[in-house]
Write an enzyme that holds these catalytic residues in place. Structure first.
Site, short mmCIF file in Angstrom:
data_model
loop_
_atom_site.label_atom_id
_atom_site.label_comp_id
_atom_site.label_asym_id
_atom_site.label_seq_id
_atom_site.Cartn_x
_atom_site.Cartn_y
_atom_site.Cartn_z
N THR A 6 3.14 -3.20 -6.38
CA THR A 6 2.60 -1.85 -6.42
C THR A 6 2.42 -1.44 -7.87
OG1 THR A 6 4.72 -0.65 -6.51
CG2 THR A 6 3.88 -1.28 -4.32
N GLU A 7 1.40 -0.62 -8.14
CA GLU A 7 1.15 -0.21 -9.52
C GLU A 7 2.30 0.59 -10.11
OE1 GLU A 7 -1.45 2.78 -7.14
OE2 GLU A 7 -0.65 0.77 -6.89
N SER A 8 3.14 1.15 -9.24
CA SER A 8 4.27 1.95 -9.71
C SER A 8 5.45 1.09 -10.14
CB SER A 8 4.70 2.93 -8.62
OG SER A 8 4.78 2.27 -7.38
N ASN A 40 -2.33 -6.43 -5.31
CA ASN A 40 -2.02 -5.00 -5.26
C ASN A 40 -2.81 -4.40 -4.11
OD1 ASN A 40 -3.49 -2.25 -6.06
ND2 ASN A 40 -1.41 -2.16 -6.85
#
Length: 518
Positions: free
Chosen positions: A321-323, A295
């Site tokens: 990605t954290e999303s 990430n």
């Protein structure tokens, strides 16, 4: 399901309601309802005393998103993941004690909606332990008017856990692409999926209402059921948006490569200029291994993906990605959270399940302040509230961490000449300080978890060893005493095997990363 205008939707919001909003900048963000609420409040003084909850950055860093709801009297309490990167207006309100403010880890809030939906008592997790979120430190409270303790530490099986209690939600603000006449919602043009389903379920099961923004309402039977992300049985109202209020990211109206409809050539992504940021990103990239799942944080960290593309190794690592994006190449700052050519886009809360369980081999994150014990602050500088975002979830659970940033801040100017780093003008602000303003990452907690942690700047590299910062590398052309030690507020331990940073990092063409990974 009923199709209504934003003005009609705003009239459904009552004084003292708790609103949960999806959104990552403007991805999945219900901008129409936010505008409607703002206009109603300015005209009538209602609704007032709202509690607004959102997990990530909701806005465009200017006047959209959360900025529409950032008025004294309208906003009583904010519970969110990021402030400054979404709404400077909200940051000012918090700094001026004009609303209560709790800054929770991004993943905690994304996951908490499921606990609310299922009527479970709350979320139990290790995330936040030892940071400012821990009630024994600050309890996530970001200003003086915020006094109520809403986070607890509990003991289960002789282990300490952070407990984030559930609370009812009266309004769910979500967004999709299309809704049919029954309210079934797709996300086909959204570059992220966020936690729209858990928010809708949580609001519905709390006895509240769900208001969705879409591009268009279509006839029943025209949507592929495999594309429906939120069932119409929990969507009460739909607003058809104007194009200017349906941006895919904080700055981009629509990029089909973000939503997976097309793929673009990776070589079309511009090369980075050879400067501090690129040197730092290159050195961070030296920590990559074949098959690394990683990430990248906002700012300098995301440049690691560009370096990997330049060096031809993008296909040998798995960027996330954290999303919710998995695979592909993460976009830069203006479209942060999205990815070009992603292999899959999963829900926000599901990505954090993966992260929290140790799914990340490596994360590259930013730094604003570091102290002797390896504590890092990125969430609050002076009285300015920035917010932690996913930083706490990621930094406490990734197997290996690389913190990145320039050595000083505020006016730093350098040049690279003949493979040497030359300081032209030193930054006004020191980053390596006696005590960080706020503990966003706890070095002691990390050491107990046996994480491997390094800190990369343009002129020096440090490693966290047994809870203490140790200098392990310096850049060519840098004077150890004048350019490093004299600019640190604490005495740092120097490795007996101190060495120069790789000379290749300071050349226009590096061409070494593929071999290093082999």
């Amino acid at each position: 399901m009923k199709v209504i205008t934003r003005e009609e939707a705003a009239m459904l919001i009552r004084d003292n309601d708790t609103i949960a909003a999806s959104g990552f900048e403007l991805a999945c963000a219900n901008e129409e309802l936010a505008i409607g609420i703002e206009k109603r409040f300015l005209a009538t003084g209602s609704p007032k005393n709202l509690t607004v909850v959102h997990s990530s950055c909701w806005g465009d860093r200017k006047d959209k998103g959360m900025s529409h709801l950032s008025y004294p009297g309208l906003l009583k309490r904010w519970i969110g993941g990021i402030v400054k990167a979404s709404s400077p207006k909200l940051s000012d309100m918090i700094q001026n004690n004009q609303c209560e403010a709790y800054n929770f880890p991004q993943g905690v809030l994304a996951q908490l909606y499921r606990e609310i939906s299922a009527k479970r008592p709350g979320l139990i997790t290790k995330v936040g332990t030892g940071t400012y979120v821990d009630p024994r430190v600050e309890g996530g409270k970001m200003n003086e008017v915020t006094t109520e303790d809403i986070i607890e530490v509990i003991n289960l099986n002789n282990e300490e856990w952070m407990y984030y209690p559930s609370f009812p939600i009266q309004v769910g603000m979500i967004r999709g692409t299309y809704a049919d006449e029954n309210g079934n919602l797709t996300l086909s043009k959204e570059g992220l999926h966020m936690e729209v389903l858990p928010i809708a379920q949580a609001a519905h099961n709390s006895g509240g209402i769900v208001i969705a923004q879409v591009e268009r309402v279509v006839k029943n039977g025209t949507l592929d059921p495999r594309d429906v992300h939120v069932p119409g049985i929990i969507v009460d109202y739909v607003i058809e948006s104007e194009p200017e209020n349906h941006f895919q990211t904080g700055t981009t109206q629509y990029e089909p490569a973000f939503s997976g409809e097309i793929k673009i050539p990776i070589d079309s992504i511009p090369k980075l200029p050879l400067d501090n940021r690129k040197i730092i990103a290159r050195r961070a990239a030296m920590e990559l291994e074949e098959g690394t799942v990683l990430n990248l944080g906002v700012g300098i960290p995301v440049n690691v993906s560009t370096v990997a593309a330049e060096e031809g190794v993008s296909d040998r690592i798995i960027l996330t990605t954290e999303s919710g994006a998995i695979g592909g190449v993460p976009a830069g700052l203006k479209d942060f959270g999205h990815a070009y050519n992603s292999e899959m886009i999963i829900d926000h809360q599901a990505q954090f399940d993966f992260y929290d369980g140790g799914g990340l081999d490596l994360s590259v994150l930013g730094l604003a302040q570091v102290d002797k014990h390896g504590n890092v602050n990125v969430s609050k500088l002076g009285n300015q509230v920035i917010g932690c975002g996913g930083f706490i979830n990621i930094s406490q659970t990734a197997k290996k961490l690389v913190f990145t940033g320039t050595f000083t801040a505020g006016g730093l100017e350098t040049k690279i000449e003949d493979g040497q780093l030359i300081i032209l003008n030193e930054g006004r602000n020191k980053k390596f300080v006696n005590q960080v303003n706020q503990i966003t990452f706890n070095g002691e907690f990390s050491s107990k978890q046996n994480q491997e942690v390094i800190f990369v700047t343009e002129r020096a590299v440090f490693k966290l060893i047994s809870g203490e910062l140790v200098l392990i590398e310096i850049a060519p052309g840098i004077d150890l005493q004048k350019d490093i030690l004299d600019l640190m507020e604490f005495e740092v331990k120097i490795s007996e095997s101190l060495k120069k940073m790789s000379l290749g990092l300071f050349r226009e063409n590096w061409d070494e990363l593929a071999e290093l990974m082999r």
